[in-house]
Design a protein around this motif. Structure first.
Motif, PDB file in Angstrom:
ATOM      1  N   ARG A 235       0.808  -1.217   0.000  1.00 18.51           N
ATOM      2  CA  ARG A 235       0.000   0.000   0.000  1.00 18.51           C
ATOM      3  C   ARG A 235       0.842   1.267   0.000  1.00 18.51           C
ATOM      4  O   ARG A 235       0.328   2.353  -0.319  1.00 18.51           O
ATOM      5  CB  ARG A 235      -0.913  -0.003   1.216  1.00 18.51           C
ATOM      6  CG  ARG A 235      -0.181  -0.079   2.551  1.00 18.51           C
ATOM      7  CD  ARG A 235      -1.162  -0.214   3.688  1.00 18.51           C
ATOM      8  NE  ARG A 235      -0.467  -0.304   4.982  1.00 18.51           N
ATOM      9  CZ  ARG A 235      -1.098  -0.510   6.138  1.00 18.51           C
ATOM     10  NH1 ARG A 235      -2.419  -0.628   6.143  1.00 18.51           N
ATOM     11  NH2 ARG A 235      -0.411  -0.584   7.259  1.00 18.51           N
ATOM     12  N   ASP A 236       2.129   1.144   0.352  1.00 23.23           N
ATOM     13  CA  ASP A 236       3.026   2.299   0.310  1.00 23.23           C
ATOM     14  C   ASP A 236       3.774   2.424  -1.004  1.00 23.23           C
ATOM     15  O   ASP A 236       4.628   3.308  -1.144  1.00 23.23           O
ATOM     16  CB  ASP A 236       4.029   2.219   1.465  1.00 23.23           C
ATOM     17  CG  ASP A 236       3.343   2.301   2.822  1.00 23.23           C
ATOM     18  OD1 ASP A 236       2.339   3.034   2.925  1.00 23.23           O
ATOM     19  OD2 ASP A 236       3.804   1.618   3.760  1.00 23.23           O
ATOM     20  N   GLY A 237       3.477   1.548  -1.980  1.00 23.85           N
ATOM     21  CA  GLY A 237       4.114   1.625  -3.284  1.00 23.85           C
ATOM     22  C   GLY A 237       5.418   0.868  -3.382  1.00 23.85           C
ATOM     23  O   GLY A 237       6.062   0.897  -4.436  1.00 23.85           O
ATOM     24  N   ARG A 238       5.828   0.158  -2.326  1.00 25.98           N
ATOM     25  CA  ARG A 238       7.057  -0.610  -2.384  1.00 25.98           C
ATOM     26  C   ARG A 238       6.798  -1.952  -3.084  1.00 25.98           C
ATOM     27  O   ARG A 238       5.718  -2.537  -2.944  1.00 25.98           O
ATOM     28  CB  ARG A 238       7.610  -0.859  -0.971  1.00 25.98           C
ATOM     29  CG  ARG A 238       8.225   0.358  -0.306  1.00 25.98           C
ATOM     30  CD  ARG A 238       8.844  -0.016   1.020  1.00 25.98           C
ATOM     31  NE  ARG A 238       7.806  -0.413   1.967  1.00 25.98           N
ATOM     32  CZ  ARG A 238       7.324   0.384   2.910  1.00 25.98           C
ATOM     33  NH1 ARG A 238       7.776   1.630   3.028  1.00 25.98           N
ATOM     34  NH2 ARG A 238       6.383  -0.035   3.738  1.00 25.98           N
ATOM     35  N   LEU A 239       7.776  -2.417  -3.837  1.00 24.57           N
ATOM     36  CA  LEU A 239       7.682  -3.681  -4.530  1.00 24.57           C
ATOM     37  C   LEU A 239       8.422  -4.756  -3.739  1.00 24.57           C
ATOM     38  O   LEU A 239       9.582  -4.554  -3.342  1.00 24.57           O
ATOM     39  CB  LEU A 239       8.264  -3.574  -5.939  1.00 24.57           C
ATOM     40  CG  LEU A 239       7.530  -2.619  -6.904  1.00 24.57           C
ATOM     41  CD1 LEU A 239       8.245  -2.590  -8.250  1.00 24.57           C
ATOM     42  CD2 LEU A 239       6.084  -3.027  -7.084  1.00 24.57           C
ATOM     43  N   TRP A 240       7.751  -5.874  -3.526  1.00 28.82           N
ATOM     44  CA  TRP A 240       8.327  -7.005  -2.808  1.00 28.82           C
ATOM     45  C   TRP A 240       8.433  -8.181  -3.786  1.00 28.82           C
ATOM     46  O   TRP A 240       7.498  -8.504  -4.490  1.00 28.82           O
ATOM     47  CB  TRP A 240       7.459  -7.400  -1.611  1.00 28.82           C
ATOM     48  CG  TRP A 240       7.327  -6.333  -0.590  1.00 28.82           C
ATOM     49  CD1 TRP A 240       6.549  -5.213  -0.618  1.00 28.82           C
ATOM     50  CD2 TRP A 240       8.053  -6.246   0.658  1.00 28.82           C
ATOM     51  NE1 TRP A 240       6.708  -4.465   0.507  1.00 28.82           N
ATOM     52  CE2 TRP A 240       7.624  -5.070   1.314  1.00 28.82           C
ATOM     53  CE3 TRP A 240       8.997  -7.065   1.277  1.00 28.82           C
ATOM     54  CZ2 TRP A 240       8.131  -4.697   2.560  1.00 28.82           C
ATOM     55  CZ3 TRP A 240       9.494  -6.692   2.523  1.00 28.82           C
ATOM     56  CH2 TRP A 240       9.068  -5.519   3.147  1.00 28.82           C
TER      57      TRP A 240
END
Length: 245
Positions: A235-240
């Motif tokens: 939801r914070d735009g980080r890619l995992w």
């Protein structure tokens, strides 16, 4: 030729064999069979009178016994102590992804050269199937026989990762965005907040920027061979990037 001489006499002796003069040995001599002298065998016998059994009455109630508990219950030496457990009382440490050690990905950027769009026919319904399933295959013009991953971007377009390359499908036309590489296919697809499409291969991590018309690669991140991987945006735009090994 071997000659056999058989001679018989009144004493019931039989001599068989070649003449002694031919072989240089004496003739064999046959002796009569003699038995040993007779001897009487004496057997030991038991005393007369036989066996006298002794009978006694069995009283089951008089046998020694201990109580048996099939449940195996044993009483506690002392009463158990009950200690309440509260999850809220456990020590807690907030997880901060920004505090994790990091290093730059060191991308190499190239000009993106997608192939011209190709018209694709309508999906074919599977015959004799009670479930409504339709196929998009080479019979209708879809150049993807081995599909690894499918992703729907924010514009409703389908990105298809296959052994034939990375494709983009809008429902009518399919466009090959990247040509396949030997032994390496995109194992995961995701879109960041800037609209860029990310994917990971066996040898590198890639990102497509349609606004700039570029594709960038980084060899810092990769996945092992025959690995199932996936890229997820939080939801914070980080890619995992998740991988099985």
């Amino acid at each position: 030729m071997l000659a056999v001489l058989i001679s018989c006499s009144c004493n019931n002796r039989v001599e068989i064999g070649p003449p002694a003069k031919e072989l240089g040995y004496k003739q064999p001599v046959t002796l009569p069979l003699q038995f040993a002298a007779e001897r009487t065998i004496h057997f030991d016998t038991t005393k007369k009178g036989g066996i006298q059994p002794v009978s006694k009455k069995l009283d089951l109630s008089s046998l020694p016994s201990l109580p048996f508990d099939s449940a195996g219950f044993r009483p506690f030496a002392a009463a158990p102590v009950v200690t309440p457990f509260s999850f809220t009382a456990l020590p807690d440490t907030l997880f901060n992804p920004t505090a994790l050690p990091a290093k730059p990905l060191a991308f190499k950027t190239y000009v993106l050269h997608p192939a011209p769009p190709v018209k694709v026919g309508l999906p074919l319904s599977q015959k004799d199937n009670p479930v409504a399933i339709a196929d998009l295959n080479s019979k209708v013009g879809m150049p993807a026989n081995v599909v690894i991953s499918i992703f729907k971007d924010s514009h409703g377009l389908l990105w298809i990762s296959s052994a034939e390359g990375l494709l983009r499908y809008d429902g009518e036309q399919v466009q090959k965005m990247l040509e396949p590489k030997a032994g390496s296919v995109a194992a995961g697809l995701a879109e960041d907040n800037a609209g860029r499409i990310w994917f990971i291969e066996q040898t590198q991590l890639g990102v497509i920027d349609l606004h700039k018309g570029t594709v960038s690669y980084s060899s810092i991140l990769k996945v092992p061979n025959n690995n199932i991987s996936k890229i997820i945006k939080d939801r914070d735009g980080r890619l995992w990037i998740a991988k099985t090994a």
